[in-house]
Write an enzyme that holds these catalytic residues in place. Sequence first.
Site, PDB file in Angstrom:
ATOM      1  N   LYS A  34      38.875  27.289  28.186  1.00 28.40           N
ATOM      2  CA  LYS A  34      39.176  27.078  26.645  1.00 28.40           C
ATOM      3  C   LYS A  34      39.780  25.833  26.375  1.00 28.40           C
ATOM      4  O   LYS A  34      39.656  25.191  25.266  1.00 28.40           O
ATOM      5  CB  LYS A  34      40.720  27.864  26.281  1.00 28.40           C
ATOM      6  CG  LYS A  34      39.693  29.338  25.526  1.00 28.40           C
ATOM      7  CD  LYS A  34      41.329  30.328  25.395  1.00 28.40           C
ATOM      8  CE  LYS A  34      40.041  31.269  25.261  1.00 28.40           C
ATOM      9  NZ  LYS A  34      41.626  32.628  24.009  1.00 28.40           N
ATOM     10  N   HIS A  37      33.761  30.100  26.515  1.00 27.89           N
ATOM     11  CA  HIS A  37      34.655  29.416  27.221  1.00 27.89           C
ATOM     12  C   HIS A  37      34.281  30.371  28.018  1.00 27.89           C
ATOM     13  O   HIS A  37      34.907  29.539  29.464  1.00 27.89           O
ATOM     14  CB  HIS A  37      36.222  30.322  26.316  1.00 27.89           C
ATOM     15  CG  HIS A  37      36.801  31.077  26.315  1.00 27.89           C
ATOM     16  ND1 HIS A  37      35.976  32.559  25.424  1.00 27.89           N
ATOM     17  CD2 HIS A  37      37.447  32.407  27.129  1.00 27.89           C
ATOM     18  CE1 HIS A  37      36.547  33.405  25.478  1.00 27.89           C
ATOM     19  NE2 HIS A  37      37.342  33.017  26.505  1.00 27.89           N
TER      20      HIS A  37
HETATM   21 FE   LIG Z   1      38.513  34.815  27.084  1.00 25.93          FE
HETATM   22 FE   LIG Z   2      42.478  36.255  27.520  1.00 28.86          FE
END
Ligand SMILES: [Fe+2]
Ligand SMILES: [Fe+2]
Length: 335
Positions: A194, A219
């Site tokens: 992320k 991600h």
């Molecule tokens: Fe995730």
């Molecule tokens: Fe998570």
Amino acid sequence: MLTSASFQCRQAGSGNEALALLESGEEFELMLSDLMMAGLDGIGLLEKSKEKFPDMPVVMVTAVHDISVALAAIRNGAYDYLLKPFEREQLLATVRRALENRRLKVENRTYQTNLESLVTARTEQLRKAMANLERSYDITLEALGDALDLKDAETEGHSKRVTAFTIAIARHMGLTSDQIRVIARGAFLHDIGKMAIPDAILRKPGALNADEIAVMREHCFRGYQLLRRIPFLGEAAEIVYSHQEKFDGTGYPRNLKAEEIPLGARIFSVADTLDAITSDRPYRPAQTVKAAKEEIERWSGRQFDPEIVRVFLSMPDKLWEDLRREIDGSGGGFS
Ligand SMILES: [Fe+2]
Ligand SMILES: [Fe+2]
């Protein structure tokens, strides 16, 4: 003869007397023993002294007719034998050889003992260095996790809780500590990808549109790319890559199914859902562990590995509540 050649000698009149002398605490480097003695004979004395003083060579002194007995004594551990009557030079040569043999034996043993303790010490140093290295690894991991927390405040505590939950289930399943270490690292870093997702998407208050969802889903692969080149995180990277997969193959990014999904990721999946349901969300307050268990059981075989669900359901509710309290209270602690 021996005394005049400057050897310090003690004499004993029988086998038992000799034994008493040996056990008196005085140290002897060599024993010359007759074979034929009343009470404890030469063979008996040899046997007893070999077991108590294995370093002390024994030379049997014997008459010609005892030669076969003398040879038997050598088979039983005597160093040599001397035939009576003997010459001074013969005696001194035998004694010197026996003492030299003893010296070599003791020296060799001392060397080996030193070598062993050296190896033990070095092994211990290595073990400490490895433990230090391992600790540095885990501190580095925490720093990585903290970096993600700074960017995505909503995940705060989530990584640590989900790691603790994953470890608890893995332990209950009887996995080895090596397996658990890998799985724990994977769980802790599952959302590290992320970092690569723009804040506008990561922190968007409302629902994401289709394009944004597609970016968000990257991600898993981003995290995998980030970690796979780090040697001690290679296996954990596989878990990161697979942490959004579902047991029935409807997850992402690769639609892996059942055992195609790494075991650690399958365990993580249960732990992650438990954490999500029992955490506050902007749109609803935290729910109970009981509610989470019902939800997870409902999705057994679809989202989750039924075997892992079975283990998870057998674990007490209190465990999860305690773990959460511990982590949220202490501000975390990965290990
Ligand atoms: Fe995730
Ligand atoms: Fe998570």
